[in-house]
Design a protein around this motif. Structure first.
Motif, short mmCIF file in Angstrom:
data_model
loop_
_atom_site.label_atom_id
_atom_site.label_comp_id
_atom_site.label_asym_id
_atom_site.label_seq_id
_atom_site.Cartn_x
_atom_site.Cartn_y
_atom_site.Cartn_z
N ARG A 47 -16.56 34.45 45.92
CA ARG A 47 -15.86 34.59 47.22
C ARG A 47 -16.75 35.34 48.21
NH1 ARG A 47 -9.30 34.98 45.99
NH2 ARG A 47 -9.52 34.28 43.87
N TYR A 55 -15.22 44.46 30.73
CA TYR A 55 -14.92 44.05 32.12
C TYR A 55 -15.98 44.55 33.11
CZ TYR A 55 -12.45 43.65 36.57
OH TYR A 55 -12.12 43.38 37.88
N ASP A 60 -3.13 35.76 49.61
CA ASP A 60 -2.35 37.00 49.75
C ASP A 60 -2.66 37.57 51.13
OD1 ASP A 60 -1.29 39.59 47.90
OD2 ASP A 60 -2.53 40.10 49.63
N ASN A 101 -14.49 36.38 42.21
CA ASN A 101 -14.70 37.34 43.29
C ASN A 101 -16.13 37.35 43.82
OD1 ASN A 101 -13.85 39.62 45.00
ND2 ASN A 101 -15.28 40.76 43.72
N THR A 146 -12.73 38.04 33.90
CA THR A 146 -11.74 38.81 34.69
C THR A 146 -10.34 38.35 34.27
OG1 THR A 146 -11.72 37.22 36.51
CG2 THR A 146 -13.39 38.96 36.60
N SER A 147 -9.32 39.03 34.78
CA SER A 147 -7.97 38.77 34.24
C SER A 147 -7.34 37.49 34.77
CB SER A 147 -7.06 39.95 34.57
OG SER A 147 -6.81 40.00 35.96
N ARG A 148 -7.78 37.02 35.93
CA ARG A 148 -7.17 35.84 36.58
C ARG A 148 -5.66 36.01 36.75
NH1 ARG A 148 -10.92 30.75 35.82
NH2 ARG A 148 -12.84 31.90 35.51
N LEU A 149 -5.29 37.23 37.02
CA LEU A 149 -3.86 37.50 37.26
C LEU A 149 -3.51 37.43 38.75
CD1 LEU A 149 -3.24 40.34 34.66
CD2 LEU A 149 -1.98 38.17 34.79
N SER A 150 -4.52 37.18 39.60
CA SER A 150 -4.27 37.29 41.05
C SER A 150 -3.13 36.39 41.54
CB SER A 150 -5.54 37.06 41.85
OG SER A 150 -6.19 35.89 41.43
N ASP A 157 -3.81 32.15 44.90
CA ASP A 157 -3.51 33.59 45.01
C ASP A 157 -3.54 34.08 46.46
OD1 ASP A 157 -6.19 34.05 45.76
OD2 ASP A 157 -6.80 34.67 43.76
N ASN A 183 -4.97 40.95 50.72
CA ASN A 183 -6.26 40.80 50.04
C ASN A 183 -7.16 39.78 50.72
OD1 ASN A 183 -5.55 42.62 48.12
ND2 ASN A 183 -5.45 41.18 46.42
N ASN A 184 -6.58 38.71 51.20
CA ASN A 184 -7.41 37.67 51.81
C ASN A 184 -8.03 38.20 53.10
OD1 ASN A 184 -8.57 35.08 51.82
ND2 ASN A 184 -6.92 34.27 53.10
N GLN A 208 -9.97 47.95 40.47
CA GLN A 208 -9.83 46.71 41.26
C GLN A 208 -8.40 46.57 41.76
OE1 GLN A 208 -13.32 46.51 41.46
NE2 GLN A 208 -12.41 44.67 42.33
N TYR A 263 -11.27 48.18 35.65
CA TYR A 263 -10.28 47.15 35.99
C TYR A 263 -9.19 47.72 36.92
CZ TYR A 263 -6.66 43.66 35.41
OH TYR A 263 -5.69 42.72 35.65
C1 LIG Z 1 -13.39 36.63 51.10
C2 LIG Z 1 -12.42 37.12 50.04
C3 LIG Z 1 -11.11 36.63 50.04
C4 LIG Z 1 -10.21 37.07 49.05
N1 LIG Z 1 -8.93 36.58 49.07
C5 LIG Z 1 -8.03 37.03 48.14
C6 LIG Z 1 -6.69 36.57 48.15
O1 LIG Z 1 -6.25 35.79 49.00
N2 LIG Z 1 -5.85 37.01 47.16
C7 LIG Z 1 -6.27 37.91 46.20
O2 LIG Z 1 -5.47 38.29 45.33
N3 LIG Z 1 -7.52 38.38 46.21
C8 LIG Z 1 -8.42 37.97 47.13
N4 LIG Z 1 -9.71 38.46 47.10
C9 LIG Z 1 -10.05 39.52 46.14
C10 LIG Z 1 -10.60 39.05 44.78
O3 LIG Z 1 -11.61 38.10 44.95
C11 LIG Z 1 -9.52 38.46 43.87
O4 LIG Z 1 -8.41 39.33 43.81
C12 LIG Z 1 -10.03 38.27 42.44
O5 LIG Z 1 -11.15 37.44 42.44
C13 LIG Z 1 -8.92 37.68 41.61
O6 LIG Z 1 -9.35 37.39 40.31
P1 LIG Z 1 -8.81 38.20 39.07
O7 LIG Z 1 -7.32 38.24 39.09
O8 LIG Z 1 -9.45 37.63 37.86
O9 LIG Z 1 -9.35 39.64 39.36
P2 LIG Z 1 -9.63 40.89 38.39
O10 LIG Z 1 -11.06 41.20 38.49
O11 LIG Z 1 -9.06 40.65 37.05
O12 LIG Z 1 -8.83 42.06 39.13
C14 LIG Z 1 -7.45 42.36 38.88
C15 LIG Z 1 -6.66 42.34 40.15
O13 LIG Z 1 -7.15 43.31 41.07
C16 LIG Z 1 -7.04 42.83 42.39
N5 LIG Z 1 -8.38 42.72 42.97
C17 LIG Z 1 -9.53 42.44 42.35
N6 LIG Z 1 -10.56 42.45 43.22
C18 LIG Z 1 -10.04 42.73 44.43
C19 LIG Z 1 -10.57 42.86 45.75
N7 LIG Z 1 -11.87 42.76 45.99
N8 LIG Z 1 -9.72 43.12 46.76
C20 LIG Z 1 -8.40 43.28 46.54
N9 LIG Z 1 -7.82 43.15 45.32
C21 LIG Z 1 -8.64 42.88 44.28
C22 LIG Z 1 -6.40 41.46 42.32
O14 LIG Z 1 -5.01 41.59 42.51
C23 LIG Z 1 -6.74 41.02 40.91
O15 LIG Z 1 -5.84 40.06 40.38
C24 LIG Z 1 -10.63 38.03 48.08
C25 LIG Z 1 -11.96 38.50 48.10
C26 LIG Z 1 -12.84 38.05 49.07
C27 LIG Z 1 -14.24 38.58 49.07
#
Ligand SMILES: Cc1cc2nc3c(=O)[nH]c(=O)nc-3n(C[C@H](O)[C@H](O)[C@H](O)COP(=O)(O)OP(=O)(O)OC[C@H]3O[C@@H](n4cnc5c(N)ncnc54)[C@H](O)[C@@H]3O)c2cc1C
Length: 474
Positions: A341, A219, A371, A338, A231-235, A369, A374-375, A272, A269
């Motif tokens: 984004r 990771y 949120d 991410n 990544t996990s795509r669990l968001s 996702d 986070n957003n 994050q 992980y």
């Molecule tokens: C401009 C912008 C907007 C975003 N909007 C959202 C949103 O609306 N909802 C959202 O869940 N995330 C958001 N994120 C954070 C992040 O991009 C996503 O959580 C992540 O890409 C989700 O993919 P994943 O589950 O594979 O993440 P993984 O890399 O597998 O991470 C596991 C979990 O950790 C949390 N996480 C990971 N990165 C971040 C981060 N930078 N900030 C906060 N939590 C994080 C998430 O809950 C995620 O599911 C945003 C980031 C940016 C830069």
């Protein structure tokens, strides 16, 4: 016997659901209720509605396996709770807390209406008020926040799903989910969502299993490359509570204990997940996070107005391949990597000099996702107006980022098939490719693929000048 209402919200699961478990332990009949409150000050966006429909159906199926069912009602939350409470002679309401302003306001009203109400933490590793700095204030910087969270030790182990849920003698009326029109029909734009995702608790658990088996070890090394699934795509599952952070935490730790080579991947992980906790901490202490600059100095920033540029950004027609690939991934699947984004957000707020709130609103509508914490925190981080944010003068270069994080062009080719035949070295700046190469690849800049809507180098200078003006004016 009087019954208990379990008010489901963004906790659409049976396992590790503290409100449900507590209600089940009482032995009283349980009314699982979901309220679609369209009077909410910030209704969920289109992609989230699609997800919600799937999660609610999955939750209902799981409840039925345990002799129960999900009651669906539409209207103002406090009125519906009162109505259902009267219909079933309910003596208490149980729920898991949410932390955005609208949700907290609703919870306060319910708490005054219901003498017997019980609220739990089902959404976070640690509630936002539970962590403070040594001086007793809220955290503004991530690393000390994360260290403080780690110092609390392991979060409580997740709760098992109740085996049976006592049913009432008479069920209250329920809406049919199709009447809520959560899924789009005319036009039906959700084909890409359907082929990418399966909402619900069982799917979340299976996705976590896959991730732990396949990807957690690497990771830390692979998480920044949007062209590979790493990544996990669990968001979205986390956003709707199909799974809890405690479940993720403990399963990741168990995996790392059994496979020491995965220890560092697991730590990276879980960090994050720490960012998610930090975002909630910020939102709780600054409820205006989705609307106003966390750092008020940015109130003096002079953003541009340019509807055509925003529209080109939304549609993935900026002429910058990585930005466009990412915006099309978002439009098609309701999700974006991410790293992507950060790049598209930087492009909007810095290259185009448009307010971060415009981007936050588009994400709110199109992300599965989406949120509230986070957003908003993500956008403010990129804009430089947030807590522990990227400094404004750090402007992502959409071309070099692309060369670094999508070197083979896998991501670009996937989402921009019109550029697919270009050789790798021209994929990142197609407008500079020699005419014969473009011709062989069937690319006509300005026709089959847009010319860049802005030149990055002067745009960067313009952004830095705007930042310098803001600093002078305050
Ligand atoms: C401009 C912008 C907007 C975003 N909007 C959202 C949103 O609306 N909802 C959202 O869940 N995330 C958001 N994120 C954070 C992040 O991009 C996503 O959580 C992540 O890409 C989700 O993919 P994943 O589950 O594979 O993440 P993984 O890399 O597998 O991470 C596991 C979990 O950790 C949390 N996480 C990971 N990165 C971040 C981060 N930078 N900030 C906060 N939590 C994080 C998430 O809950 C995620 O599911 C945003 C980031 C940016 C830069």
């Amino acid at each position: 016997m009087s019954s208990i209402i379990v008010w489901f919200r963004r906790d659409l699961r049976l396992s590790d659901n503290p409100a449900l478990t507590a209600a089940a332990m009482s032995g009283q009949p349980i009314i699982p209720l979901y309220i679609h409150d369209e009077t909410d000050a910030r209704p969920i966006g289109g992609a989230s509605k699609w997800w919600l429909a799937g999660s609610l159906q999955a939750l209902d199926a799981e409840l039925r396996r345990r002799g129960s069912r999900l009651i669906l009602r539409r209207g103002a939350t406090e009125k519906i709770l009162e109505e259902v409470g009267r219909e079933v002679d309910a003596e208490a309401v149980y729920w898991n807390r949410l932390y955005d302003r609208e949700a907290r306001d609703t919870e306060s009203i319910i708490a005054t209406q219901w003498k017997n109400h019980y609220a739990f933490n089902g959404a976070l590793l640690c509630e936002p008020w539970a962590l403070t700095t040594k001086a007793g204030s809220d955290f503004r910087v991530f690393t000390p926040f994360w260290e403080a969270l780690l110092q609390r030790g392991e979060p409580a182990p997740p709760l098992a799903a109740p085996a049976r849920l006592p049913a009432p003698t008479r069920w209250p009326r329920s809406d049919a989910i199709k009447d809520w029109k959560l899924r789009p029909t005319a036009p039906d734009w959700a084909a890409g969502l359907r082929s990418t995702w399966t909402p619900g608790e069982a799917a979340a658990s299976a996705r976590l299993d896959d991730f732990l088996q396949e990807d957690i070890g690497a990771y830390g090394r692979r998480r920044d490359f949007p062209g590979i699934v790493s990544t996990s795509r669990l968001s979205p599952h986390l956003a709707f509570g199909d799974i809890s952070p405690r479940q993720i935490w403990h399963r990741a730790r168990t995996r790392a204990a059994a496979h020491p080579a995965h220890e560092s991947g697991a730590a990276s992980y879980l960090r994050q997940l720490g960012w998610r906790e930090f975002s909630y901490h910020l939102l709780y202490h600054f409820p205006d996070l989705p609307r106003r600059n966390w750092n008020a100095r940015f109130d003096a920033f002079s953003w541009r107005k340019d509807e055509a540029a925003i529209e080109a950004w939304r549609r993935g027609r900026t002429g910058y391949p990585l930005v466009d690939a990412a915006m099309r991934e978002l439009w098609t699947t309701g999700w974006m990597h991410n790293r992507a984004r950060m790049i598209v957000a930087s492009f909007l707020v810095k290259d185009l000099l448009l307010p971060w709130q415009a981007g936050e609103a588009w994400f709110w509508d199109t992300l599965v996702d989406a949120d509230p914490a986070n957003n908003a925190a993500g956008w403010q981080w990129v804009a430089g107006s947030g807590a522990d944010a990227a400094p404004y003068f750090r402007v992502f270069n959409p071309i070099t980022q692309c060369m670094k994080f999508d070197p083979s062009g896998a991501y670009i080719r996937r989402w921009l098939p019109e550029l697919g035949a270009l050789p790798d070295q021209h994929l990142h700046r197609p407008w500079d490719a020699p005419a014969d190469i473009l011709q062989q690849a069937g690319v006509v800049i300005g026709e089959t693929y847009p010319r860049p809507i802005i030149d990055h180098t002067p745009a960067r200078d313009r952004a830095l000048a705007a930042y310098a003006r803001m600093k002078r004016n305050i």
